[in-house]
Structure formats: structure tokens, C-alpha cells
Write an enzyme that holds these catalytic residues in place. Structure first.
Site, mmCIF file in Angstrom:
data_model
loop_
_atom_site.group_PDB
_atom_site.id
_atom_site.type_symbol
_atom_site.label_atom_id
_atom_site.label_comp_id
_atom_site.label_asym_id
_atom_site.label_seq_id
_atom_site.Cartn_x
_atom_site.Cartn_y
_atom_site.Cartn_z
ATOM 1 N N TYR A 286 24.111 36.156 40.778
ATOM 2 C CA TYR A 286 24.785 36.983 39.790
ATOM 3 C C TYR A 286 25.812 37.930 40.409
ATOM 4 O O TYR A 286 26.928 38.064 39.884
ATOM 5 C CB TYR A 286 23.758 37.751 38.950
ATOM 6 N N GLU A 293 34.440 36.693 39.235
ATOM 7 C CA GLU A 293 35.123 37.043 37.991
ATOM 8 C C GLU A 293 36.057 38.234 38.195
ATOM 9 O O GLU A 293 37.173 38.264 37.651
ATOM 10 C CB GLU A 293 34.093 37.361 36.910
#
Length: 362
Positions: A286, A293
Site C-alpha cells: 500500500y 500514485e
């Protein structure tokens, strides 16, 4: 030639309906246990106080018992459970008043009559309370339909992300770094499908179909789709950048673990290695996905500034234009705040599923 048979040490305890015998023999082989005319006969090869030998004994019970004892052999001992024919409390185990030398109380399981009655009463109350609770909970006539829908949803998503992962892995082995630059053009259609379908996770949480909190579901689904549709889908200049490969690859690895876990949970199956992966693999994956991102958004800011795409021009007399690139800088802050919310939720889930179990007090 085998020596004479010996008597093992036997410990006993009782409840109103059962008798418990614990035979102190290890490595028991070929146990022969029977009850005839209210007499229990035991014979077995095992390792006891006198070493490896044949051990045997007989017990004539005080009151009638059922002639079908239940035997459970462990590495260190042998346990026998005998059902009484009538529920009652015996003053002793054997018909003879003098207790045999090989027989002793099992203090680990020993209860007085009053304690046994209290235990029986507690079990009955617990059973009654459980029945009351079950009777209060209304039966859902659509339970099987909901479960079938969730299984199919998770299966479809698993298959979709499996296709993405396998396709990208094969292309990476064949083309090497060259596969980085056309990831979007080869994978985007399937990623569009999977991420559009992922909006159902927000709806499922919103209507209470799953127990996932709404906020983490919204953060993950809308965060990914913002990157996919707004950043990558609208800017051709971003579609050929290597960061797209890392975003798609990390997303697919995460979902190859998450969706099978939820699919099995829908049918009440838990596979411990998969559970461990579900609540451990997010620790590296994560943060790496969030970093990829963020890199993607940072790389897109100059492009949005030059093209003015999605910029908002306010009417006179203000005559001010709000640059979309400025909103992206604010979104970067929101991205890390959203990641914090998601990580906090996942940490609580990991602690719940994999945390140390509380030891029961004896």
C-alpha cells in the site's frame, strides 16, 4: 515372551451424565476396551510406570452405565468417556467400597456435586440464551442470494486482476523495460472494467451488504479511479510513462490477495496463509502503491499547467482562473491523509485477525 500384565495409573472424575477415565499410558498400541455386565475391561500395549509392557485393569461401576465407551488416544495418555444410564451423582466410582490402589481422583477435572450442578445450570442457561438470541434475529430470505452475488463479484474481480498481472508479467519477461512504455495501451481496457466495477464496493458498504467501513472503501475506490480516469485517461502524455506500469502492477498484486480472501470468507472458509497475506502484504504494497500514485500526479502537474486542461475560469468581475494543477497539489495532501485513514483501518484489522490471543484463565 511378554512379561505379566500390569495395572496402569487411572484417574477419574464425573459429571451428572458422564464418567471420565484418564489412563496414564504413552505410545498406546492396540487398546482393547469393552463394557460387559457393567464392568469395564481394559487391555493395551503402552509405556507406563513399569516401562513398555501390557497393561490391563477391570472396573465394576457403582451404577449402570451405557455399554459403548468413547476412547481418545493421545501421545501421552488415553482418555475414556462413559455415559451413565441415569443422570445422578455417584458417591464413588466402583461397586466395591475400598478404592483400588491404581485408581485416583483426576483433580484437573474434579468437581464437587454442587459445582457440577452449577456448571450444568450455566450450560443450560447459555443454551437457552443462545436460542433466545437466535429467535430474535430475523432470518434473511435473501441471504443465499446476497452471498452468491458477493462470491461472483469477488471472483470476477479476481479473474480480471489475474489477467492484468499475468499479462504484465509475461510482457515484462519478454520485452523487459520496453514493456513499461505501452502498459496503458495494452492493459487499460481491463483496468477500466475492474475499477469501474469496484464502485460496487462503495454501494455494498453503503447498504450494509458487507461490514467494511464506508470511509476506507470510498478513499480507495475514488482515489484509484481519480488516477486512472482523470490523470491517465485524459492525458496522452502520461500514458507512456513508466510509472503507469508500477501503479497497475501494484494494484493487481494487492487484489490478487484481497479478492480471494473475501470470496472464501463469503462461504465461511478461512485459509490461514491467505489470511496472513491479506493482513500483512499491505504493509509494503500500500505505501508503494500510494507513492507510485503520488509520483504520477506530480508528473502530471506541469502538463495540466501548460495545457490548462480542466482549469476553471471564474466569471467577471473576478476574472480569475483556478488552475487544475493547483487543485492537484491540494489533492496530494488529501492523498496522504486518505492513505493514513486506510492504513489505520488496515492496522486495526491486522491486530484483530493476527494479534496475540488472550489466554484463558483456568
Amino acid at each position: 515372551m511378554a512379561g505379566p500384565s500390569l495395572r496402569p495409573h487411572v484417574h477419574w472424575a464425573q459429571r451428572h451424565r458422564e464418567l471420565y477415565l484418564r489412563v496414564e499410558l504413552s505410545d498406546v498400541q492396540h487398546p482393547d476396551i469393552s463394557i460387559t455386565d457393567n464392568v469395564l475391561r481394559f487391555r493395551a500395549q503402552g509405556h507406563g510406570a513399569k516401562g513398555d509392557n501390557i497393561y490391563e485393569f477391570e472396573i465394576e461401576f457403582l451404577e449402570p452405565v451405557e455399554p459403548n465407551p468413547v476412547c481418545r488416544v493421545t501421545q501421552r495418555q488415553l482418555n475414556i468417556t462413559v455415559q451413565k444410564k441415569e443422570s445422578s451423582w455417584w458417591e464413588r466410582l466402583t461397586k466395591q467400597e475400598k478404592r483400588p490402589l491404581f485408581l485416583a481422583p483426576d483433580f484437573d477435572r474434579w468437581l464437587d456435586e454442587s459445582d457440577a450442578e452449577m456448571e450444568l445450570k450455566e450450560k443450560e442457561e447459555e443454551k437457552i440464551n443462545k436460542m433466545k438470541i437466535e429467535s430474535r434475529v430475523p432470518k434473511d430470505p435473501f441471504r443465499h442470494l446476497k452471498k452468491g452475488y458477493l462470491v461472483m463479484y469477488n471472483l470476477v474481480q479476481f479473474l480480471g486482476f489475474s489477467w492484468i498481472f499475468v499479462n504484465m508479467t509475461v510482457r515484462l519477461f519478454i520485452l523487459g523495460k520496453d514493456s513499461f512504455y505501452d502498459t496503458f495501451h495494452t492493459i487499460s481496457d481491463m483496468m477500466y472494467f475492474c475499477q469501474t466495477l469496484a464502485f460496487m464496493e462503495v454501494i455494498n458498504s453503503l447498504i450494509g451488504l458487507v461490514r467494511t467501513p464506508l470511509v476506507p472503501a470510498v478513499v480507495q475506490v475514488f482515489g484509484r479511479n481519480f488516477v486512472l480516469f482523470v490523470i491517465l485517461g485524459s492525458l496522452e502524455e502520461m500514458q507512456s510513462k513508466p510509472v503507469v506500469f508500477f501503479i497497475f502492477y501494484l494494484w493487481s498484486i494487492i487484489e490478487l490477495i484481497r479478492y480471494p480472501y473475501y470470496m472464501l470468507a463469503c462461504i465461511d472458509i478461512e485459509w490461514k496463509p491467505l489470511t496472513w497475506l491479506r493482513y500483512t502484504a499491505w504493509i509494503p504494497l500500500y505505501p508503494l502503491g500510494g507513492l507510485a500514485e503520488a509520483v504520477c500526479i506530480v508528473q502530471s502537474i506541469p502538463i495540466f499547467s501548460e495545457t490548462g486542461k480542466f482549469s476553471l475560469g471564474l466569471p467577471n468581475p473576478l476574472n480569475v482562473t483556478v488552475q487544475f494543477s493547483f487543485l492537484l497539489q491540494i489533492y496530494l495532501i488529501a492523498l496522504f491523509l486518505g492513505a493514513f485513514v486506510n492504513f489505520r483501518h488496515l492496522y486495526k484489522q491486522r491486530k484483530h485477525h493476527l494479534g496475540p490471543k488472550k489466554r484463558k484463565m483456568k
